[in-house]
Scaffold this active site. Structure first.
Site, short mmCIF file in Angstrom:
data_model
loop_
_atom_site.label_atom_id
_atom_site.label_comp_id
_atom_site.label_asym_id
_atom_site.label_seq_id
_atom_site.Cartn_x
_atom_site.Cartn_y
_atom_site.Cartn_z
CB SER A 195 -0.91 0.02 1.23
OG SER A 195 -1.56 1.27 1.37
CE1 TYR A 250 -4.70 -1.85 4.91
CE2 TYR A 250 -3.73 0.29 4.41
CZ TYR A 250 -4.25 -0.91 3.99
OH TYR A 250 -4.35 -1.19 2.65
#
Length: 678
Positions: free
Chosen positions: A555, A568
């Site tokens: 990501s 995250y």
């Protein structure tokens, strides 16, 4: 030719071809003769319609028929120069084509056209080939059929064989067909229904004859050391052996694999006559063209360790290659095609089962099916006589026939990922679904792995049948489930070449609101899950010795510090560093490890639809349905990132164009300056 005649031919073909008792996949051919209007003259002419080269009777449609002017085809006898010039006759069929011709005529066209009957069937039934390969086949044929079905000595398919059978049919008007020595069955009749009946009657009569006359143990005595393992133990051992055996079968060219432990296979590989019969090889051309002339047979006990079986397999593989090279050298002529490869296509492992190989999964599966046909043939022949296949020199002449070589040259160029096996975690939705579809479109076989089995199954079905994709239920935090996923890939396709670590989730919370459970869940799914999948797939890749690719869907957040994103972002940073660590460690095995850093992939995303989207929208002060637009507008390119964009990046990373790239992270975020790699 009337539509009725063609309909009858197709119906008969489909019925015969869809029953494995009557013929094998893509084996045999059928024909019909009748009047049709010549489009160039408007006059009726007699036309031969016959199944075209390479087609399958069970699924045959009109487009798969070859059409020829019957008088022109038969007139080729006037220019036939003898068996030394057989190959030129197939090219001459092109000058006999009716209308647009249809499919390419097969080598058996002459047999269908020269026999003076309106309908002809040529099939490869196991029961008939058992008689055709028996040492005293002619006498057994006479005993079984009397004068109804006659015997023709082995001759390579072609024009002369057609002339021989036509002569026999003419001289024996009461005969209904012939057994072709070492090969199969041909029947004829004046109606389609009668021709089909004669074929089925002959096959079933041969079956009953073998059952009544055959001895009980044609494969000899049971060898205790080769007795089958229990079903679960067989599957587990096969899954561990599969990658290494696939590597053995892929030394000359990458292969996909299949596995079978049916009762037929286990019976054959557990009896004393296994070494002798396997060494004799297969006989029917359809069999050995797909299985090679003989399998590689391991001589290890059923309870031997996986390591010992693999070590022995490598020893036997070297001997197999030497034997095959000697076979090629013995029979090759200066004009023969180059040797295509010396690796086995069938590997038999006592106690475990049969591994089969081919350039794609369908070919690998069919190779296994054909070897089961061969086992049935050997059983039948040994039960009433002794199995005696056609001469090795004749097998070579078929295997390295110019016509077979021409057929190979006509095959379309393979897709970029053909022959590769991919596992995609989180493959049931969003990026995983798009990636699964893209990899399959580029030729890969795909294991769609997801905790939602229904979603994974839907994606696998969208890709195609089980020769293309399978669905597996997996919780990536469960070590045993990960191992089972890799094993499923190995049993279904032979191993694994490409892994996409995509499974993920996210909870958008501030530091003080993030619980230990929130932290553990995200790290378990993405950091731990990726580690487990990479570890288990790497074991298979290393055993294969064929290299591989591992791709992490990381990501932008692995390097960008966004708000309310501690768990995250941290776990994505963990994944990003796994890429670097594994690229350095696995490079010696030619396994490349790379990552992709997406941003804002909202459409179709399971993560965004499960609450993450609403949380992020609240953080940025926008409506949830406009979150994708928001992400696009904050990017440099002002374009929304879609799942298909990530899938495209995965494909590029795994393509041959980037074969020297490893340890790379590719941003697919429409341009986020704060996430530029530094």
């Amino acid at each position: 030719m009337s539509n009725k005649t063609i309909e009858e031919l197709l119906g008969r073909s489909n019925r015969l071809g869809s029953n494995p008792k009557f013929t094998n996949y893509a084996g045999g051919n059928t024909s019909a003769k009748g009047a049709a209007q010549d489009p160039s003259t408007g006059k009726d002419v007699e036309v031969l319609y016959v199944k075209g080269s390479g087609g399958d009777l069970g699924t045959l449609k009109e487009a798969g028929l070859a059409g020829l002017y019957l008088d022109r085809m038969r007139a080729l006898n006037d220019v036939y120069r003898g068996v030394e010039h057989e190959d030129e006759m197939v090219a001459l069929f092109d000058y006999c084509t009716f209308g647009r011709g249809g499919a390419a005529p097969s080598i058996d066209t002459a047999m269908h056209g020269l026999v003076d009957a309106a309908h002809v069937d040529h099939l490869h039934p196991d029961s008939i080939i058992a008689l055709a390969t028996a040492a005293d086949g002619p006498a057994l044929t006479k005993e079984c059929f009397g004068d109804e079905i006659l015997w023709v000595d082995w001759r390579r398919p072609g024009f002369q064989l057609g002339l021989d059978i036509a002569k026999m049919a003419k001289e024996n008007p009461a005969a209904k067909g012939v057994i072709l020595g070492g090969h199969g069955l041909t029947t004829w009749a004046q109606t389609s229904a009668e021709c089909e009946k004669r074929s089925i009657d002959a096959i079933e009569k041969a079956e009953k004859f073998l059952a009544a006359k055959g001895k009980k143990d044609p494969f000899g005595t049971l060898v205790k050391e080769w007795a089958p393992l229990a079903p679960d133990a067989r599957k587990a051992k096969a899954a561990l052996l599969a990658p290494a055996l696939r590597g053995i079968a892929s030394m000359d060219a990458p292969m996909l694999g299949g596995f079978s432990d049916t009762d037929v296979v286990l019976d054959f590989i557990s009896h004393s006559e296994l070494p002798r019969l396997a060494a004799l090889g297969t006989s029917c051309p359809d069999h050995f063209l797909r299985t090679k002339i003989s399998p590689m047979v391991l001589d290890t006990p059923a309870d031997a360790s996986v390591e010992d079986v693999i070590a022995r397999a490598h020893e036997l593989h070297e001997k197999y290659r030497q034997t095959y090279a000697a076979y090629y050298k013995k029979y090759a002529k200066p004009e023969s095609p180059a040797m295509r490869g010396a690796d086995p296509l069938i590997i038999l492992v006592p106690g475990v089962g049969m591994f089969s190989y081919g350039k794609d999964k369908q070919t690998a599966r069919v190779a296994g099916e054909f070897y089961i046909n061969a086992i049935n043939v050997m059983r039948g022949a040994e039960s009433v006589s002794a199995y005696k296949p056609i001469a090795e020199s004749e097998k070579f002449n078929i295997e390295y026939w110019d016509l077979e070589e021409a057929k190979l040259r006509r095959m379309p160029k393979p897709k970029p990922l053909a022959g590769r096996i991919a596992i995609v975690t989180g493959g049931g939705s969003g990026i995983g679904r798009a990636t699964s579809l893209r990899l399959a479109a580029e030729g890969a076989c795909v294991v769609v792995a997801d905790r939602d089995l229904d979603a994974a199954t839907a994606v696998a079905a969208e890709i195609g049948n089980s020769d293309k994709a399978i669905a597996v239920k997996v919780d990536v935090t469960d070590e045993d489930a990960i191992i089972a996923t890799v094993h499923a890939s190995s049993l279904a396709f032979g191993g694994v070449d490409l892994v996409v670590n995509n499974a993920g989730l996210s909870l958008s919370k501030s530091l003080v609101d993030t619980t230990v459970a929130d932290w553990d869940l995200q790290h378990d799914v993405m950091a731990r899950g990726s580690f487990l999948m990479s570890r288990e797939s790497a074991k298979a890749m290393i055993a294969q010795k064929m290299g591989g690719d591992i791709v992490y869907i990381s990501s932008k957040n692995s390097i960008f510090a966004g708000p309310n994103n501690i768990a995250y972002g941290a776990t994505k940073a963990d994944q990003a560093h796994q890429v670097r660590l594994l690229a350095a460690e696995l490079g010696g095995h030619q396994i490349r490890v790379n990552g992709i850093n997406p941003d804002g992939v909202v459409r179709g995303s399971g993560i965004f639809s499960s609450g993450w989207g609403a949380n992020r929208a609240a953080v940025y002060g926008v409506e949830e349905e406009k979150l994708g637009e928001y992400y696009a507008q904050r990017s440099i390119l002002k374009r929304e990132v879609l799942p298909e964009n990530i899938a495209a990046a995965v494909f590029v990373l795994c393509s041959s164009d980037l074969s020297l790239t490893t340890g790379l992270h590719i941003p697919v975020d429409s341009g986020v300056a704060a996430a530029f790699m530094r």
